[in-house]
Design a protein around this motif. Sequence first.
Motif, mmCIF file in Angstrom:
data_model
loop_
_atom_site.group_PDB
_atom_site.id
_atom_site.type_symbol
_atom_site.label_atom_id
_atom_site.label_comp_id
_atom_site.label_asym_id
_atom_site.label_seq_id
_atom_site.Cartn_x
_atom_site.Cartn_y
_atom_site.Cartn_z
ATOM 1 N N LYS A 26 2.831 23.069 -25.910
ATOM 2 C CA LYS A 26 3.064 23.946 -24.765
ATOM 3 C C LYS A 26 2.949 23.219 -23.433
ATOM 4 O O LYS A 26 3.358 23.764 -22.403
ATOM 5 C CB LYS A 26 2.086 25.119 -24.791
ATOM 6 C CG LYS A 26 0.616 24.729 -24.720
ATOM 7 C CD LYS A 26 -0.274 25.953 -24.854
ATOM 8 C CE LYS A 26 -1.755 25.595 -24.840
ATOM 9 N NZ LYS A 26 -2.182 24.955 -23.602
ATOM 10 N N ASN A 27 2.417 22.013 -23.431
ATOM 11 C CA ASN A 27 2.311 21.220 -22.205
ATOM 12 C C ASN A 27 3.413 20.166 -22.107
ATOM 13 O O ASN A 27 3.298 19.212 -21.340
ATOM 14 C CB ASN A 27 0.936 20.551 -22.125
ATOM 15 C CG ASN A 27 -0.182 21.564 -22.032
ATOM 16 O OD1 ASN A 27 -0.088 22.537 -21.291
ATOM 17 N ND2 ASN A 27 -1.238 21.355 -22.793
ATOM 18 N N THR A 28 4.463 20.350 -22.904
ATOM 19 C CA THR A 28 5.587 19.416 -22.933
ATOM 20 C C THR A 28 6.766 19.982 -22.161
ATOM 21 O O THR A 28 7.087 21.167 -22.267
ATOM 22 C CB THR A 28 6.031 19.147 -24.383
ATOM 23 O OG1 THR A 28 4.925 18.643 -25.138
ATOM 24 C CG2 THR A 28 7.170 18.146 -24.434
ATOM 25 N N ALA A 29 7.407 19.127 -21.382
ATOM 26 C CA ALA A 29 8.642 19.486 -20.676
ATOM 27 C C ALA A 29 9.691 18.415 -20.935
ATOM 28 O O ALA A 29 9.387 17.333 -21.451
ATOM 29 C CB ALA A 29 8.388 19.630 -19.176
ATOM 30 N N ILE A 30 10.904 18.729 -20.566
ATOM 31 C CA ILE A 30 12.017 17.775 -20.626
ATOM 32 C C ILE A 30 12.408 17.419 -19.198
ATOM 33 O O ILE A 30 12.488 18.294 -18.336
ATOM 34 C CB ILE A 30 13.219 18.383 -21.376
ATOM 35 C CG1 ILE A 30 12.837 18.657 -22.833
ATOM 36 C CG2 ILE A 30 14.441 17.468 -21.299
ATOM 37 C CD1 ILE A 30 13.832 19.526 -23.573
ATOM 38 N N VAL A 31 12.621 16.138 -18.941
ATOM 39 C CA VAL A 31 13.150 15.676 -17.657
ATOM 40 C C VAL A 31 14.530 15.086 -17.909
ATOM 41 O O VAL A 31 14.693 14.203 -18.761
ATOM 42 C CB VAL A 31 12.235 14.625 -17.005
ATOM 43 C CG1 VAL A 31 12.940 13.971 -15.814
ATOM 44 C CG2 VAL A 31 10.924 15.261 -16.551
ATOM 45 N N VAL A 166 6.168 14.516 -21.498
ATOM 46 C CA VAL A 166 7.557 14.586 -21.044
ATOM 47 C C VAL A 166 8.481 13.931 -22.058
ATOM 48 O O VAL A 166 8.224 12.823 -22.550
ATOM 49 C CB VAL A 166 7.725 13.887 -19.674
ATOM 50 C CG1 VAL A 166 9.203 13.779 -19.298
ATOM 51 C CG2 VAL A 166 6.952 14.632 -18.593
ATOM 52 N N LEU A 167 9.580 14.638 -22.339
ATOM 53 C CA LEU A 167 10.701 14.085 -23.094
ATOM 54 C C LEU A 167 11.798 13.745 -22.101
ATOM 55 O O LEU A 167 12.264 14.609 -21.368
ATOM 56 C CB LEU A 167 11.215 15.110 -24.109
ATOM 57 C CG LEU A 167 10.325 15.365 -25.322
ATOM 58 C CD1 LEU A 167 10.626 16.743 -25.904
ATOM 59 C CD2 LEU A 167 10.554 14.289 -26.375
ATOM 60 N N PHE A 189 1.466 10.341 -17.542
ATOM 61 C CA PHE A 189 2.153 11.259 -18.451
ATOM 62 C C PHE A 189 2.402 10.569 -19.796
ATOM 63 O O PHE A 189 2.628 9.359 -19.858
ATOM 64 C CB PHE A 189 3.497 11.695 -17.854
ATOM 65 C CG PHE A 189 3.379 12.584 -16.652
ATOM 66 C CD1 PHE A 189 3.296 13.962 -16.792
ATOM 67 C CD2 PHE A 189 3.338 12.046 -15.371
ATOM 68 C CE1 PHE A 189 3.187 14.782 -15.686
ATOM 69 C CE2 PHE A 189 3.230 12.862 -14.259
ATOM 70 C CZ PHE A 189 3.150 14.234 -14.415
ATOM 71 N N GLU A 190 2.371 11.360 -20.854
ATOM 72 C CA GLU A 190 2.751 10.875 -22.178
ATOM 73 C C GLU A 190 4.253 11.071 -22.327
ATOM 74 O O GLU A 190 4.765 12.171 -22.105
ATOM 75 C CB GLU A 190 1.996 11.656 -23.254
ATOM 76 C CG GLU A 190 2.250 11.166 -24.669
ATOM 77 C CD GLU A 190 1.448 11.942 -25.709
ATOM 78 O OE1 GLU A 190 1.714 11.754 -26.915
ATOM 79 O OE2 GLU A 190 0.569 12.740 -25.313
ATOM 80 N N ILE A 191 4.963 10.019 -22.704
ATOM 81 C CA ILE A 191 6.426 10.039 -22.630
ATOM 82 C C ILE A 191 7.067 9.675 -23.967
ATOM 83 O O ILE A 191 6.650 8.736 -24.650
ATOM 84 C CB ILE A 191 6.953 9.034 -21.577
ATOM 85 C CG1 ILE A 191 6.248 9.206 -20.234
ATOM 86 C CG2 ILE A 191 8.469 9.177 -21.425
ATOM 87 C CD1 ILE A 191 6.600 10.454 -19.485
ATOM 88 N N ALA A 192 8.112 10.423 -24.324
ATOM 89 C CA ALA A 192 9.040 10.057 -25.383
ATOM 90 C C ALA A 192 10.455 10.205 -24.828
ATOM 91 O O ALA A 192 10.654 10.777 -23.756
ATOM 92 C CB ALA A 192 8.847 10.928 -26.613
ATOM 93 N N VAL A 193 11.422 9.688 -25.539
ATOM 94 C CA VAL A 193 12.812 9.682 -25.071
ATOM 95 C C VAL A 193 13.726 10.254 -26.140
ATOM 96 O O VAL A 193 13.597 9.904 -27.321
ATOM 97 C CB VAL A 193 13.272 8.243 -24.714
ATOM 98 C CG1 VAL A 193 14.717 8.246 -24.216
ATOM 99 C CG2 VAL A 193 12.354 7.621 -23.667
#
Length: 238
Positions: A26-31, A166-167, A189-193
């Motif tokens: 629930k704390n994940t967003a997409i940029v 963030v994705l 921020f914790e990041i994936a792509v």
Amino acid sequence: MKSSEWDVIKAAKEAGIPDPGFEIDKNTAIVITDPQNDFLRSDGVAWPIVKESVKENNTIENMSLVFKLAQENGIKVFISPHYFFPTDKGWKFGGALEKFMHSKEMYKRKGMLDMEGFENSGADFLDEFKQYLEKDNIILCNPHKLYGPQNNDLSLQLRKYKIDKVLMAGMSTNLCLESHTRQLLEEGFEIAVIADASGSAKLPGLDTFKAALMNLRMITSHIFTTEEFKEALKDAKL
């Protein structure tokens, strides 16, 4: 497509480079960076140099699916666009691709307070994405001016929504996407792509998507394909 099909991802695994993984919650967003006509439409000024990568990755269809899945799952999407205004033409120096962008009038806007001529221009958003842009889960940020988000309000917006994961997706992989990724990582921020919801320049001797993928595999928590992102949503804690 599976991310393991990319040679860079295979090589990283064989080299024993950790893959920490990324849990969507629930704390994940997409940029999404620069989902605009000048990159993604056939008459866009950058299309001749990115089209091969965009076609190989199925970028437009994958970005559309990312927008759709985000809407269906209530995931917020923060869009970091790129605009140039008349005052920016007065800059006294610039790097190689700044010179390219200015010479081609990429992302051209008539003014910060003037929307005349924006619709259907190179700075406008791709038609395929517009059905999603007025939804409640979309946050349109101020424009970034070069490649990273240091000069717009992306970080502020993410923090105000209490996002810490963030994705990343969008254009172009080795420039704005990678620069945004690096800055957000430095900010904690914790990041994936979602890598195939992106694309970048591909010219003889210059495969910038492959170069960016190598860097992103080294510095982020995980590399998804759009197919893998869709599958991960089944177990997401949203």
